[in-house]
Every structure is written in structure tokens, then in C-alpha cells.
Design a protein around this motif. Structure first.
Motif, short mmCIF file in Angstrom:
data_model
loop_
_atom_site.label_atom_id
_atom_site.label_comp_id
_atom_site.label_asym_id
_atom_site.label_seq_id
_atom_site.Cartn_x
_atom_site.Cartn_y
_atom_site.Cartn_z
N MET A 148 1.67 8.16 -6.50
CA MET A 148 0.27 9.34 -5.77
C MET A 148 1.10 10.52 -5.72
O MET A 148 0.59 11.82 -6.21
N VAL A 149 1.44 10.31 -4.32
CA VAL A 149 1.17 11.87 -3.63
C VAL A 149 2.59 12.21 -4.21
O VAL A 149 2.14 13.51 -5.17
N PRO B 241 2.22 2.45 -3.87
CA PRO B 241 1.70 2.86 -4.90
C PRO B 241 1.47 4.29 -4.36
O PRO B 241 1.14 5.43 -5.11
N THR B 242 1.03 4.72 -3.08
CA THR B 242 0.41 5.82 -1.62
C THR B 242 1.82 6.63 -2.60
O THR B 242 1.24 8.23 -2.87
N TYR B 243 2.70 6.68 -2.18
CA TYR B 243 3.78 7.76 -2.13
C TYR B 243 4.10 7.88 -4.17
O TYR B 243 4.23 9.32 -4.35
N LEU C 181 0.97 -1.31 -0.36
CA LEU C 181 0.55 -0.62 -0.12
C LEU C 181 0.92 1.29 0.10
O LEU C 181 0.99 2.80 -0.77
N ALA C 182 1.87 1.15 0.72
CA ALA C 182 3.24 2.74 0.87
C ALA C 182 3.55 2.98 -0.76
O ALA C 182 3.60 4.17 -0.57
#
Length: 175
Positions: A106-107, A102-104, A99-100
């Protein structure tokens, strides 16, 4: 049915043929071969006799490796741990990173777009600046008096329309 001899036009190695072949034999000395366009390209995507183009190979390898990496990521992210242990896979990263990362990413993309828009706002002059009206490429209209009388008038030189003329055309009370 027509029977041709070996030296006539039908033979591709003939001297009379439009396609000349370099031959070192004693019969024909010093003839030259000019390759045709069809001989140089052996098909779609082929660069001569050396195989496919490098860009096509890189594209193929890139697409295959992307699919393989996606499948490995999805297996790692969604398959339960007992199934992975059953397959003999005991070492893998923590599920937190599923999860981390892809989140990083996108941010980071959203922040890069915001940074790009902010730089464009900083580089744009304010609406009250004269730089929005005039620059080093501005051309004032030149009034030329035509030396030719009649219907054939010369084309006026390229120039900018002044802001006062635009305001008169847009905001004057002519009805």
C-alpha cells in the motif's frame, strides 16, 4: 410426402447442392468443399477446432489461483498456531509478514501515485508561460473575402481564437 433420390438437392454431398464437398470418389470428380462460417466456429469462446482461446484459459487459471492464494494467506494469517500444528503444518513464515507485506504494497502504491502526480506538475508549464497559449499547432485566423455574394458564404478555415478576443468576450463591460 416427398421422396428424394440420392443425387438431388437435399443431399449435402450432391453436385447440385450450394454446399460443395471435395470428393475423391469416382462418381463425383473434382468437387470442392467451401466451409460455412458456422463450421469454423464451434461455439462461444472456441477458436476453431483447437479449443478455448488462450486468454480465457489464462483468465480462468488466474482467477482460481488468486482465490486459492487468498484462502491460504487468510488461513496462515488468522488461524492460531496450535490449529496449524494439528493440521500438520509446522513450517510457515512469521506472522510479522502478514501485516508487513500488505503495508509495504500500500505504501508503494501511494508513493507511486504521488511520484506520478509530481512528474505531471514538473512537466506542466507555468501559468505565465506563453507555451500555455501558443504551441507548434496554433493557427492564426485568416481573413478571407468571400467571392460569393448572398446567403451562401464559405466555411472559414479552422483556426484558434486569440487570447485578446477571449478576454474581450469574457471581461468586457458590454451589458
Amino acid at each position: 410426402m416427398e421422396i428424394r433420390k440420392e443425387g438431388e438437392m437435399g443431399d449435402t454431398r450432391s453436385v447440385n447442392s450450394p454446399r460443395r464437398v471435395l470428393s475423391l470418389s469416382r462418381k463425383r470428380k473434382g468437387t470442392v468443399f467451401f466451409p460455412e462460417y458456422d463450421d469454423q466456429t464451434s461455439g462461444f469462446g472456441m477458436s476453431g477446432k483447437h479449443g478455448p482461446k488462450p486468454s480465457e484459459v489464462y483468465g480462468f487459471v488466474g482467477s482460481i489461483s488468486t482465490v486459492v492464494a487468498t484462502v491460504i494467506f487468510l488461513i496462515w494469517a488468522y488461524v492460531p498456531e496450535p490449529w496449524l500444528h494439528f493440521l500438520g503444518i509446522y513450517y510457515y513464515p512469521s506472522r510479522y509478514w502478514a501485516l508487513a507485506v500488505p503495508t509495504y504494497v500500500m505504501v508503494t502504491v501511494v508513493l507511486a501515485i504521488g511520484f506520478y502526480i509530481g512528474l505531471n506538475f514538473m512537466a506542466t508549464p507555468s501559468p505565465t508561460s506563453l507555451n500555455t497559449i501558443f504551441d507548434e499547432y496554433s493557427r492564426e485566423p485568416v481573413s478571407l473575402k468571400p467571392s460569393v455574394e448572398g446567403d451562401e458564404l464559405p466555411i472559414e478555415p479552422l483556426s484558434d481564437i486569440g487570447i485578446n478576443q477571449i478576454n474581450d468576450l469574457m471581461f468586457s463591460d458590454q451589458k
